[in-house]
Scaffold this motif. Structure first.
Motif, short mmCIF file in Angstrom:
data_model
loop_
_atom_site.label_atom_id
_atom_site.label_comp_id
_atom_site.label_asym_id
_atom_site.label_seq_id
_atom_site.Cartn_x
_atom_site.Cartn_y
_atom_site.Cartn_z
N ARG A 43 0.82 -1.21 0.00
CA ARG A 43 0.00 0.00 0.00
C ARG A 43 0.85 1.26 0.00
NH1 ARG A 43 -3.10 -0.80 5.36
NH2 ARG A 43 -0.98 -1.42 5.83
N HIS A 44 2.08 1.14 0.40
CA HIS A 44 2.98 2.28 0.52
C HIS A 44 4.01 2.24 -0.60
CE1 HIS A 44 0.98 2.70 4.28
NE2 HIS A 44 1.47 1.56 4.73
N SER A 45 4.67 3.37 -0.83
CA SER A 45 5.66 3.41 -1.90
C SER A 45 6.96 4.01 -1.41
CB SER A 45 5.13 4.20 -3.10
OG SER A 45 4.81 5.52 -2.72
N LEU A 46 7.99 3.72 -2.16
CA LEU A 46 9.34 4.20 -1.85
C LEU A 46 9.87 4.92 -3.07
CD1 LEU A 46 11.87 4.30 -0.04
CD2 LEU A 46 12.51 2.08 -1.00
N LEU A 47 10.27 6.16 -2.88
CA LEU A 47 10.84 6.97 -3.95
C LEU A 47 12.27 7.32 -3.56
CD1 LEU A 47 10.40 8.55 -6.58
CD2 LEU A 47 9.55 10.44 -5.19
N VAL A 48 13.23 6.87 -4.36
CA VAL A 48 14.65 7.11 -4.08
C VAL A 48 15.15 8.12 -5.10
CG1 VAL A 48 16.90 6.05 -3.78
CG2 VAL A 48 14.85 4.71 -3.31
N ILE A 49 15.60 9.28 -4.61
CA ILE A 49 16.01 10.36 -5.50
C ILE A 49 17.51 10.55 -5.44
CG2 ILE A 49 15.75 12.80 -6.06
CD1 ILE A 49 12.99 12.64 -4.71
N ASP A 50 18.16 10.27 -6.57
CA ASP A 50 19.60 10.50 -6.71
C ASP A 50 19.77 11.96 -7.13
OD1 ASP A 50 22.26 10.67 -7.38
OD2 ASP A 50 22.23 9.04 -8.82
N ASP A 51 20.36 12.76 -6.26
CA ASP A 51 20.51 14.18 -6.52
C ASP A 51 21.79 14.47 -7.29
OD1 ASP A 51 19.78 16.83 -6.51
OD2 ASP A 51 20.34 17.19 -4.43
N ALA A 52 21.85 13.94 -8.52
CA ALA A 52 22.98 14.16 -9.43
C ALA A 52 24.30 13.74 -8.81
CB ALA A 52 23.03 15.61 -9.91
#
Length: 70
Positions: free
Chosen positions: A31-40
């Protein structure tokens, strides 16, 4: 229970980020999500490590910023 999105900002440190992703995936359900953001990240191994860490998790995805956003 409400849906939750966990956001993990990453700059380099692929091993540490991979461990963090693994821990999050163990504690969230579909039900939940994971967003992984590589900041350059300047380390070329970082984004491939993030892609590998979320592979197979339908509720997780990596995103790569083209430029450092801080």
């Amino acid at each position: 229970m409400q849906n939750v999105t966990v956001v993990i900002p990453v700059f380099n440190q692929p091993a540490l980020a991979t461990a963090c992703i693994a821990s999050c995936l163990q504690h969230i359900d579909a039900r939940h999500s994971l967003l992984v953001i590589d900041d350059a990240s300047t380390d070329p191994a970082t984004f491939p490590a993030l892609e590998k860490a979320v592979a197979g998790a339908s509720n997780a995805r990596p995103v790569r910023n083209a430029e450092y956003l801080g």
